[in-house]
Design a protein around this motif. Structure first.
Motif, PDB file in Angstrom:
ATOM      1  N   ILE A  94       0.837  -1.208   0.000  1.00 62.84           N
ATOM      2  CA  ILE A  94       0.000   0.000   0.000  1.00 62.84           C
ATOM      3  C   ILE A  94       0.867   1.251   0.000  1.00 62.84           C
ATOM      4  N   MET A  95       1.943   1.260   0.783  1.00 65.89           N
ATOM      5  CA  MET A  95       2.820   2.434   0.815  1.00 65.89           C
ATOM      6  C   MET A  95       3.545   2.624  -0.520  1.00 65.89           C
ATOM      7  N   ILE A  96       3.942   1.543  -1.159  1.00 68.23           N
ATOM      8  CA  ILE A  96       4.548   1.658  -2.488  1.00 68.23           C
ATOM      9  C   ILE A  96       3.530   2.231  -3.463  1.00 68.23           C
ATOM     10  N   GLY A  97       2.291   1.768  -3.370  1.00 63.00           N
ATOM     11  CA  GLY A  97       1.221   2.307  -4.212  1.00 63.00           C
ATOM     12  C   GLY A  97       0.971   3.782  -3.936  1.00 63.00           C
ATOM     13  N   ALA A  98       1.028   4.175  -2.671  1.00 61.88           N
ATOM     14  CA  ALA A  98       0.825   5.585  -2.318  1.00 61.88           C
ATOM     15  C   ALA A  98       1.932   6.460  -2.900  1.00 61.88           C
ATOM     16  N   ILE A  99       3.164   5.979  -2.799  1.00 58.75           N
ATOM     17  CA  ILE A  99       4.290   6.741  -3.359  1.00 58.75           C
ATOM     18  C   ILE A  99       4.147   6.848  -4.870  1.00 58.75           C
ATOM     19  N   TYR A 100       3.811   5.737  -5.537  1.00 51.53           N
ATOM     20  CA  TYR A 100       3.609   5.743  -6.986  1.00 51.53           C
ATOM     21  C   TYR A 100       2.518   6.754  -7.364  1.00 51.53           C
ATOM     22  N   THR A 101       1.413   6.712  -6.636  1.00 50.98           N
ATOM     23  CA  THR A 101       0.287   7.588  -6.939  1.00 50.98           C
ATOM     24  C   THR A 101       0.686   9.055  -6.816  1.00 50.98           C
ATOM     25  N   LEU A 102       1.360   9.404  -5.741  1.00 49.07           N
ATOM     26  CA  LEU A 102       1.771  10.799  -5.543  1.00 49.07           C
ATOM     27  C   LEU A 102       2.756  11.248  -6.609  1.00 49.07           C
ATOM     28  N   LEU A 103       3.672  10.362  -7.008  1.00 47.68           N
ATOM     29  CA  LEU A 103       4.619  10.719  -8.070  1.00 47.68           C
ATOM     30  C   LEU A 103       3.916  10.837  -9.417  1.00 47.68           C
ATOM     31  N   ALA A 104       2.945   9.957  -9.670  1.00 54.59           N
ATOM     32  CA  ALA A 104       2.194  10.016 -10.932  1.00 54.59           C
ATOM     33  C   ALA A 104       1.376  11.301 -11.022  1.00 54.59           C
ATOM     34  N   LEU A 105       0.917  11.801  -9.890  1.00 54.00           N
ATOM     35  CA  LEU A 105       0.159  13.061  -9.861  1.00 54.00           C
ATOM     36  C   LEU A 105       1.084  14.278  -9.848  1.00 54.00           C
ATOM     37  N   ARG A 106       2.395  14.024  -9.862  1.00 56.53           N
ATOM     38  CA  ARG A 106       3.406  15.083  -9.847  1.00 56.53           C
ATOM     39  C   ARG A 106       3.273  15.995  -8.630  1.00 56.53           C
ATOM     40  N   GLU A 107       2.979  15.362  -7.511  1.00 56.65           N
ATOM     41  CA  GLU A 107       2.927  16.096  -6.242  1.00 56.65           C
ATOM     42  C   GLU A 107       4.361  16.407  -5.823  1.00 56.65           C
ATOM     43  N   PRO A 108       4.571  17.438  -5.004  1.00 57.62           N
ATOM     44  CA  PRO A 108       5.928  17.721  -4.510  1.00 57.62           C
ATOM     45  C   PRO A 108       6.482  16.515  -3.745  1.00 57.62           C
ATOM     46  N   LEU A 109       7.794  16.342  -3.805  1.00 55.42           N
ATOM     47  CA  LEU A 109       8.419  15.199  -3.134  1.00 55.42           C
ATOM     48  C   LEU A 109       8.112  15.174  -1.639  1.00 55.42           C
ATOM     49  N   ALA A 110       7.918  16.333  -1.040  1.00 52.05           N
ATOM     50  CA  ALA A 110       7.605  16.382   0.389  1.00 52.05           C
ATOM     51  C   ALA A 110       6.293  15.656   0.704  1.00 52.05           C
ATOM     52  N   MET A 111       5.392  15.581  -0.270  1.00 53.20           N
ATOM     53  CA  MET A 111       4.128  14.866  -0.059  1.00 53.20           C
ATOM     54  C   MET A 111       4.361  13.357   0.068  1.00 53.20           C
ATOM     55  N   CYS A 112       5.475  12.870  -0.484  1.00 52.67           N
ATOM     56  CA  CYS A 112       5.801  11.440  -0.421  1.00 52.67           C
ATOM     57  C   CYS A 112       6.470  11.065   0.900  1.00 52.67           C
ATOM     58  N   ALA A 113       6.884  12.051   1.679  1.00 55.31           N
ATOM     59  CA  ALA A 113       7.659  11.782   2.892  1.00 55.31           C
ATOM     60  C   ALA A 113       6.940  10.869   3.892  1.00 55.31           C
ATOM     61  N   PRO A 114       5.654  11.096   4.223  1.00 59.39           N
ATOM     62  CA  PRO A 114       5.018  10.202   5.197  1.00 59.39           C
ATOM     63  C   PRO A 114       4.954   8.748   4.721  1.00 59.39           C
ATOM     64  N   ALA A 115       4.581   8.551   3.459  1.00 63.67           N
ATOM     65  CA  ALA A 115       4.506   7.183   2.935  1.00 63.67           C
ATOM     66  C   ALA A 115       5.894   6.553   2.874  1.00 63.67           C
ATOM     67  N   THR A 116       6.901   7.341   2.518  1.00 66.19           N
ATOM     68  CA  THR A 116       8.267   6.828   2.443  1.00 66.19           C
ATOM     69  C   THR A 116       8.775   6.454   3.834  1.00 66.19           C
ATOM     70  N   LEU A 117       8.484   7.284   4.822  1.00 61.61           N
ATOM     71  CA  LEU A 117       8.880   6.980   6.197  1.00 61.61           C
ATOM     72  C   LEU A 117       8.199   5.703   6.689  1.00 61.61           C
ATOM     73  N   CYS A 118       6.897   5.588   6.445  1.00 64.07           N
ATOM     74  CA  CYS A 118       6.173   4.379   6.860  1.00 64.07           C
ATOM     75  C   CYS A 118       6.731   3.146   6.161  1.00 64.07           C
ATOM     76  N   LEU A 119       7.014   3.259   4.863  1.00 61.37           N
ATOM     77  CA  LEU A 119       7.590   2.131   4.135  1.00 61.37           C
ATOM     78  C   LEU A 119       8.946   1.755   4.724  1.00 61.37           C
ATOM     79  N   GLY A 120       9.766   2.740   5.015  1.00 61.86           N
ATOM     80  CA  GLY A 120      11.071   2.463   5.609  1.00 61.86           C
ATOM     81  C   GLY A 120      10.958   1.755   6.946  1.00 61.86           C
ATOM     82  N   LEU A 121      10.013   2.195   7.784  1.00 61.37           N
ATOM     83  CA  LEU A 121       9.826   1.550   9.093  1.00 61.37           C
ATOM     84  C   LEU A 121       9.288   0.129   8.940  1.00 61.37           C
TER      85      LEU A 121
END
Length: 139
Positions: A94-121
């Motif tokens: 789900i977190m990989i999907g969230a990151i993909y979705t935010l990048l596909a929508l061309r959201e700022p990289l900072a928007m990916c930070a919570p999903a990236t942190l959760c994925l890392g943990l």
């Protein structure tokens, strides 16, 4: 060290339980629930399986992700070892999907930070669970 990983697993599971509950009901935060509903309209437009002809209805997409997060979060926090590992995998997807979705929508990289942190943990918990036991040097 095991207590720290247990605390991390429980807190991360409760975090996913809370984020899933916000997606399912407006009782926790009506504003946040409405915001999620509007975001999932955009998320459905860039759904990864759209390439093969499957586009989810945004409201149903929100519900499915919410229920998966609630159930997987509970199992991650309080389930038996096998179900913890399965829920960790599901939440990682789900977190990989969230990151993909935010990048596909061309959201700022900072928007990916919570999903990236959760994925890392989640990956940290996964790797820690598969570490080889250490053997004493001299027996």
């Amino acid at each position: 060290m095991a207590a720290a990983f247990t605390a991390l697993r429980v807190l991360l599971g409760l975090f996913f339980l809370l984020t899933g509950a916000v997606k399912l009901t407006e009782l926790l935060s009506a504003d946040l629930h409405r915001h999620m509903k509007s975001q999932f309209v955009q998320f459905a437009e860039v759904f990864p399986l759209k390439e093969v002809g499957f586009t989810p209805e945004p409201g149903r997409y929100l519900e499915v992700v919410g229920w998966v997060e609630v159930v997987a979060g509970l199992l991650l926090a309080f389930g038996p070892q096998l179900l913890q590992e399965i829920s960790n995998f599901i939440l990682s997807v789900i977190m990989i999907g969230a990151i993909y979705t935010l990048l596909a929508l061309r959201e700022p990289l900072a928007m990916c930070a919570p999903a990236t942190l959760c994925l890392g943990l989640l990956l940290l918990l996964n790797i820690r669970g598969h570490a080889a036991p250490t053997k004493p040097k001299f027996e």
